[in-house]
Write an enzyme that holds these catalytic residues in place. Structure first.
Site, PDB file in Angstrom:
ATOM      1  N   HIS A 181      40.971  35.070  40.026  1.00  0.00           N
ATOM      2  CA  HIS A 181      40.594  33.963  41.282  1.00  0.00           C
ATOM      3  C   HIS A 181      39.948  32.746  40.812  1.00  0.00           C
ATOM      4  O   HIS A 181      38.952  32.335  39.983  1.00  0.00           O
ATOM      5  CB  HIS A 181      39.673  34.666  42.321  1.00  0.00           C
ATOM      6  N   HIS A 217      39.614  23.068  45.317  1.00  0.00           N
ATOM      7  CA  HIS A 217      39.498  23.879  46.361  1.00  0.00           C
ATOM      8  C   HIS A 217      38.950  23.337  47.672  1.00  0.00           C
ATOM      9  O   HIS A 217      39.964  23.321  48.727  1.00  0.00           O
ATOM     10  CB  HIS A 217      38.600  25.104  46.246  1.00  0.00           C
TER      11      HIS A 217
HETATM   12  O1  G3P Z   1      44.692  33.074  47.450  1.00  0.00           O
HETATM   13  C1  G3P Z   1      43.500  33.948  47.836  1.00  0.00           C
HETATM   14  C2  G3P Z   1      42.391  33.150  47.839  1.00  0.00           C
HETATM   15  O2  G3P Z   1      42.234  32.170  47.081  1.00  0.00           O
HETATM   16  C3  G3P Z   1      42.256  32.435  49.558  1.00  0.00           C
HETATM   17  O3  G3P Z   1      41.011  31.916  49.825  1.00  0.00           O
HETATM   18  O4  G3P Z   1      39.411  30.007  49.683  1.00  0.00           O
HETATM   19  O5  G3P Z   1      39.565  31.371  47.729  1.00  0.00           O
HETATM   20  O6  G3P Z   1      41.361  29.804  48.401  1.00  0.00           O
HETATM   21  P1  G3P Z   1      40.278  30.686  48.900  1.00  0.00           P
HETATM   22 MG    MG Z   2      42.681  30.077  46.759  1.00  0.00          MG
END
Ligand code: G3P
Ligand code: MG
Length: 247
Positions: A10, A52
């Site tokens: 992630h 992000h």
């Molecule tokens: O793509 C999955 C996840 O990354 C979505 O939430 O806020 O971490 O971008 P976020």
């Molecule tokens: Mg994401």
């Protein structure tokens, strides 16, 4: 069958590196992760960058909005020091640089289109077009491509207009009751949801309807095993140190 890796790092390197930086990708790779999720937004000059939050302050030192600055300016800004002194000097990378790194290292990508407020259509279009360009050879050869995803319906639709050959996943926190109708209208191949909102019944419903099912952000091996047993195809994790990469 889900043709992609099952576990994705992630934001590049999960909790082990400053999110959405090239250092994070290097860290993910060091832990054996050859699959990654990251977020893409537009800079003021329309160049896609990997970040992000639409505002500076949390991961990028400074103030204002990402789209107040050009990609070149963002590239020189401090995006690593907040995480640790050893990461000082990491800038906000361009989408192009991140794709180049991943391609060179054979890292598969889930590209999350993350529009700044009001830039949904433009971001979806630009990211899809850029991806189509970066993967022109793979498209021609029928090879495995990245998967685009977004919480933004407008971005998903614009991405499809711009590059219909690229598969897309629809990101939701909780799968809504009318999900099947919406997924069909959008023409997505996958539903991406918060695993904390998923039930075994909903997972079965999505899988039986023929969609791929992806979860974010799964951080214990026990929960990962449970979700895989429910039929979840893949997930991203912050804990690349305790959940092994699964191709
Ligand atoms: O793509 C999955 C996840 O990354 C979505 O939430 O806020 O971490 O971008 P976020
Ligand atoms: Mg994401």
């Amino acid at each position: 069958m889900w043709p992609y890796p099952r576990t994705l790092a992630h934001r590049g390197g999960g909790i082990l590196a400053p999110e959405n930086t090239v250092a994070a990708l290097r860290c993910g790779l060091a832990y054996g992760y050859r699959a990654v999720e990251f977020d893409v937004m537009l800079a003021s000059d329309g160049v896609p960058v990997v970040v992000h939050d639409p505002e500076l302050g949390r991961t990028v030192a400074g103030s204002g909005h990402i789209n107040d600055y050009t990609a070149a300016q963002l590239g020189t800004m401090e995006a690593g020091a907040w995480f640790g002194a050893e990461f000082a000097g990491e800038g906000v990378p361009t989408f192009e640089a991140v794709v180049a790194y991943c391609k060179a290292q054979h890292i598969w990508m889930n590209i999350e289109i993350k529009p700044a407020p009001g830039f949904d259509v433009q971001t979806g279009m630009v990211v899809a077009r850029a991806t189509r360009g970066y993967f022109a050879e793979e498209i021609a050869a029928g090879e495995l491509l990245p998967l685009l995803s977004s919480f933004s319906i407008d971005a998903l639709e614009a991405a499809h207009q711009a590059a219909p050959q690229l598969a897309r996943g629809w990101l939701v926190e909780q799968i809504p009751s009318d999900w099947a109708k919406k997924a069909k209208e959008l023409g997505v191949v996958a539903i991406h949801c918060d695993h904390q909102q998923l039930t075994r019944e909903l997972a079965r419903e999505v899988k039986e309807a023929g969609y791929w099912l992806f979860c974010y952000t799964v951080n214990t091996p026990e929960r990962a095993s449970e979700l895989l047993a429910w039929g979840v195809d893949g997930f991203c994790t912050d804990r690349i140190d305790i959940i092994p990469f699964m191709a």
